[in-house]
Design an enzyme around this catalytic site. Structure first.
Site, mmCIF file in Angstrom:
data_model
loop_
_atom_site.group_PDB
_atom_site.id
_atom_site.type_symbol
_atom_site.label_atom_id
_atom_site.label_comp_id
_atom_site.label_asym_id
_atom_site.label_seq_id
_atom_site.Cartn_x
_atom_site.Cartn_y
_atom_site.Cartn_z
ATOM 1 N N CYS A 2 0.932 -1.043 0.032
ATOM 2 C CA CYS A 2 0.035 -0.024 0.044
ATOM 3 C C CYS A 2 0.897 1.375 0.160
ATOM 4 O O CYS A 2 1.985 1.238 0.675
ATOM 5 C CB CYS A 2 -1.095 0.042 1.171
ATOM 6 N N ARG A 27 3.623 -0.266 -4.926
ATOM 7 C CA ARG A 27 3.670 -0.584 -3.530
ATOM 8 C C ARG A 27 2.326 -1.275 -3.594
ATOM 9 O O ARG A 27 2.004 -2.059 -2.466
ATOM 10 C CB ARG A 27 3.594 0.424 -2.748
ATOM 11 N N TRP A 74 -2.785 -2.575 -1.760
ATOM 12 C CA TRP A 74 -2.443 -3.983 -2.152
ATOM 13 C C TRP A 74 -3.255 -4.584 -0.997
ATOM 14 O O TRP A 74 -3.288 -4.668 0.290
ATOM 15 C CB TRP A 74 -1.004 -4.134 -1.869
ATOM 16 N N ASN A 100 -1.591 2.124 5.768
ATOM 17 C CA ASN A 100 -0.883 1.064 5.498
ATOM 18 C C ASN A 100 -0.358 0.201 6.695
ATOM 19 O O ASN A 100 -0.024 0.725 7.560
ATOM 20 C CB ASN A 100 0.398 1.585 4.593
ATOM 21 N N GLY A 101 -0.579 -1.125 6.429
ATOM 22 C CA GLY A 101 -0.315 -1.991 7.594
ATOM 23 C C GLY A 101 -1.491 -2.974 7.706
ATOM 24 O O GLY A 101 -2.196 -3.162 6.987
ATOM 25 N N GLU A 487 18.041 -16.755 -8.020
ATOM 26 C CA GLU A 487 17.643 -15.411 -8.647
ATOM 27 C C GLU A 487 16.966 -15.350 -9.609
ATOM 28 O O GLU A 487 16.218 -14.787 -10.035
ATOM 29 C CB GLU A 487 18.883 -14.661 -8.279
ATOM 30 N N LYS A 491 13.192 -14.252 -10.466
ATOM 31 C CA LYS A 491 13.034 -13.157 -11.466
ATOM 32 C C LYS A 491 12.014 -13.850 -12.553
ATOM 33 O O LYS A 491 10.900 -12.840 -12.982
ATOM 34 C CB LYS A 491 14.318 -12.821 -12.270
ATOM 35 N N GLU A 494 8.196 -14.232 -11.282
ATOM 36 C CA GLU A 494 7.732 -12.882 -10.627
ATOM 37 C C GLU A 494 7.177 -12.160 -11.792
ATOM 38 O O GLU A 494 5.816 -11.396 -11.645
ATOM 39 C CB GLU A 494 8.397 -12.258 -9.800
ATOM 40 N N HIS A 510 17.846 -36.667 -7.949
ATOM 41 C CA HIS A 510 17.027 -37.003 -6.903
ATOM 42 C C HIS A 510 15.729 -36.638 -6.836
ATOM 43 O O HIS A 510 14.866 -36.934 -5.761
ATOM 44 C CB HIS A 510 17.793 -36.476 -5.494
ATOM 45 N N LYS A 607 6.064 -3.663 -4.065
ATOM 46 C CA LYS A 607 7.510 -3.513 -3.962
ATOM 47 C C LYS A 607 8.216 -3.778 -2.638
ATOM 48 O O LYS A 607 9.222 -4.111 -2.395
ATOM 49 C CB LYS A 607 7.934 -2.061 -4.356
HETATM 50 O O1 M6R Z 1 12.854 -4.344 0.041
HETATM 51 P P1 M6R Z 1 13.712 -5.965 0.438
HETATM 52 O O2 M6R Z 1 14.921 -5.911 0.011
HETATM 53 O O3 M6R Z 1 13.476 -6.373 2.065
HETATM 54 O O4 M6R Z 1 12.699 -6.939 -0.204
HETATM 55 C C1 M6R Z 1 12.854 -8.146 -0.093
HETATM 56 C C2 M6R Z 1 11.911 -8.859 -1.231
HETATM 57 O O5 M6R Z 1 10.532 -8.605 -0.924
HETATM 58 C C3 M6R Z 1 12.140 -8.438 -2.640
HETATM 59 O O6 M6R Z 1 13.465 -8.794 -3.015
HETATM 60 C C4 M6R Z 1 11.177 -9.256 -3.738
HETATM 61 O O7 M6R Z 1 11.741 -10.757 -3.482
HETATM 62 C C5 M6R Z 1 11.412 -8.728 -4.936
HETATM 63 N N1 M6R Z 1 10.283 -8.517 -5.569
HETATM 64 C C6 M6R Z 1 12.282 -9.550 -6.043
HETATM 65 O O8 M6R Z 1 12.512 -9.229 -7.260
#
Ligand code: M6R
Length: 612
Positions: A2, A27, A74, A100-101, A487, A491, A494, A510, A607
């Site tokens: 949010c 956000r 969100w 937010n929260g 990673e 990527k 997502e 395995h 984000k």
């Molecule tokens: O702000 P942060 O680095 O703590 O965020 C951690 C994860 O939420 C963040 O890296 C998330 O996995 C990304 N969307 C990955 O691209």
């Protein structure tokens, strides 16, 4: 999650709020809304869907007021819908709130308020807040703003959970009220105007001077002033912090998407991360740390804790810390670490990584480590973020604002900074080796090598086209290359919504090899000379079973059996993910574009994950 914005000043609030919300949309983007204080009182417009939908509401142009609050959601409690959108008002429509929260005890509070005659229109946890404020405000003399702040204080004392709250009330046509606990919020200081935002980039074009609020601190904002109060409502003084980020760093700058821009910014962001922190032939200087040899020798273990991409960055550092510094290192996911009762002693050193510095699980894990007496280091990209305020030591990546939900430049900067910290530890411990000096040299050369990769992306684009309709993709690697597989797979899933899995190459047989069939895509990463032949054998096994293969490597291997090979420059295997990840970032990006998706705002994600 949010995004919240607020404005009070001499200009029309509506366009400023919408502009701020558009910048904060990463956000959360399930719904959006604003409340503006008009001469006749608060006017609210809200809608399901993206912020731009608000501009299609006819009445939006009628909003003339110069003070207002806004929210992009969100969804947590209650599905995305207009009724569940913020701002929320009390039953009497006197108080408007964005939040937010998460209010964990909202059911209990609803019962309390229902017993006192209040009704609820939405399914949200937030709607209890304006009603609680109303409940307590009615009990005051309603003499002045301090009566309202008192009611706000009584209301937030009832809340369990996390919150950043902005409030308008019809009795105060020139003041708005904010308070926070465990959710991000900054106050921007302007000239005859003041701003509120969940984070800095959204209002960077208006001001570079920011006040940071601690938990349970209240602020009353008017055009010319911001007053701060502690939990006992004693007035406190705060000095604004000047943030040196460049306004253009929060703009797309001619790129189609923030993600592409951020991928291309990596040579620059890494240069910024390195700064003056390493120089060849000279001991590394980390002004932020004052560790002694005795202290580092006494450390019983190092934990590196983070979420998502930041955790993947942490994974890359285990090898350097163990091999150069002989520090036993464990890397953990923050949401696991905080509940698994980890062995933490006062001799434990804990490193927490968070781009935003606001990730709820990472902050909770940090607090746990502190409770057990461990020394804590925060690595973040955001000056003054919560994690940096909690930790004993804070180091910034200086990568500039990262706007795209998919993290790219933050990851490579985190790895660089972690490697520099490891080198610093090794030097404090008196490890003097040629390899250490060589590693420094390699770090200094990284930006140029990334530029080389970025100058040559045709093969990646082409492979992206070829696999853009796949359903499943596997990423494999060994040692440090396995961490990049993790990673790369994160990527891809997502932003392309393709099911992607990462495996340590040796694990394939395995179990997961059962999924390999004709035409399935397997991506292998090989930068470790010792392990590359073994990964080649694992890839051979999937090729035999009909897999389509892409290899990212800097090793001298027989390339003829693979469908595509992306060659990257040579680099020490201790830091190779900084290079090997770049083709994988681009691959995910181009696949997402091929599929016509919103690269910067992938579905269901936000984000900054400020709720558990
Ligand atoms: O702000 P942060 O680095 O703590 O965020 C951690 C994860 O939420 C963040 O890296 C998330 O996995 C990304 N969307 C990955 O691209």
């Amino acid at each position: 999650m949010c995004g919240i914005v607020g404005y009070v000043g001499k200009r029309k609030a509506q366009p400023i709020l919408i502009n701020g919300l558009l910048r904060l949309e990463y956000r959360g983007y399930d719904s959006a809304g604003i409340s503006v204080m008009e001469e006749t009182g608060i006017k609210t417009i809200k809608n399901q869907g993206r912020v731009k939908g608000l501009l299609e509401v006819k009445e939006i142009e009628d909003l003339k007021g110069t003070m207002g609050i806004g929210h992009t959601r969100w969804a947590t409690h209650g599905k995305p819908s207009a009724i569940n959108s913020h701002p929320h008002m009390d039953n009497e429509k006197t108080t408007s709130v964005v939040h937010n929260g998460i209010i964990e005890n909202y059911i209990e509070l609803r019962e309390f308020l229902t017993k006192n005659g209040y009704k609820f229109l939405s399914q949200t946890d937030t709607e209890v807040i304006p009603n609680l404020i109303h409940f307590y405000y009615e009990k005051t003399n309603k003499k002045d703003k301090m009566d309202f702040v008192k009611a706000l204080k009584q209301a937030v004392e009832m809340l369990k959970g996390s919150f950043a709250i902005e409030v308008l009330n019809n009795d105060f046509k020139e003041e708005m009220f904010v308070v926070r606990k465990d959710s991000p919020m900054v106050i921007g200081k302007g000239v005859e105007e003041n701003y509120i935002s969940s984070d800095i980039p959204a209002i960077l074009s208006f001001t570079k001077d920011f006040y940071l609020l601690n938990d349970y601190e209240f602020a009353v904002l008017s055009k010319d002033d911001v007053e701060f109060y502690d939990i006992n409502l004693n007035k406190i003084e705060k000095q604004p912090k000047n943030i040196a980020w460049d306004v253009s760093s929060a703009e797309k700058d001619g790129y189609e998407d923030f993600m592409l821009k951020e991928i291309y910014e990596q040579p620059k962001s890494i240069r910024e991360t390195i700064g003056a922190r390493i120089t060849l032939g000279v001991k590394s200087t980390l002004d932020e740390l004052d560790f002694t040899k005795e202290y580092l020798e006494s450390v019983d273990r190092v934990y590196i804790v983070a979420c998502g991409t930041a955790m993947n960055a942490g994974m890359t550092t285990k090898k350097i810390l163990e091999q150069f510094c002989h520090l036993q290192t464990e890397v953990d996911i923050a949401s696991e670490f905080r509940y698994r009762k980890p062995l933490i002693t006062p001799k434990t050193l804990c490193i927490f990584i968070s781009q935003s510095g606001e990730t709820a699980d990472t902050i909770a894990a940090l607090k746990l480590a502190k409770e057990h007496g461990a020394k804590t280091i925060a690595i973040s990209n955001v000056i003054g973020s919560s994690i940096t305020r909690e930790a004993d030591y804070s180091l910034y990546t200086h990568a500039g604002p990262e706007i795209a939900v998919a993290s790219t430049k933050a990851y490579t900067s985190q790895i660089v900074l972690l490697a520099i910290i490891a080198i610093y530890f090794a030097e404090v411990l008196g490890v003097s080796s040629r390899e250490l000096e060589e590693l420094k040299k390699e770090i200094l050369e990284v930006p140029k090598k990334i530029e080389e990769i970025l100058d040559n992306t045709e093969k990646i684009k082409d492979f992206a086209k070829r696999i853009s309709n796949e359903k499943d993709v596997f990423f494999i690697g060994r040692g440090i290359d396995y961490t990049v597989a993790m990673e790369g797979s994160l990527k891809l899933k997502e932003i392309s919504y393709i099911h992607a899995e990462s495996y340590a190459a040796g694990e394939l047989k395995h179990g997961p090899i059962a999924l390999i069939e004709n035409g399935i895509t397997v991506i292998g990463i090989m930068t470790d000379a010792e392990l590359a032949p073994k990964t080649v054998s694992n890839l051979q096994e999937v090729v035999t079973r009909g897999a389509k293969t892409l290899v990212v490597t800097n090793q001298d291997i027989d390339k003829s059996m693979f469908d595509e090979v992306i060659e990257i420059p040579e680099i020490s295997e201790y830091i190779s993910p900084i290079l090997s990840v770049v083709p994988l970032q681009l691959l995910a990006y181009y696949i997402s574009k091929e599929r016509g998706l919103d690269v910067d705002k992938p579905r269901n994600l936000a984000k900054s994950v400020t709720v558990e």
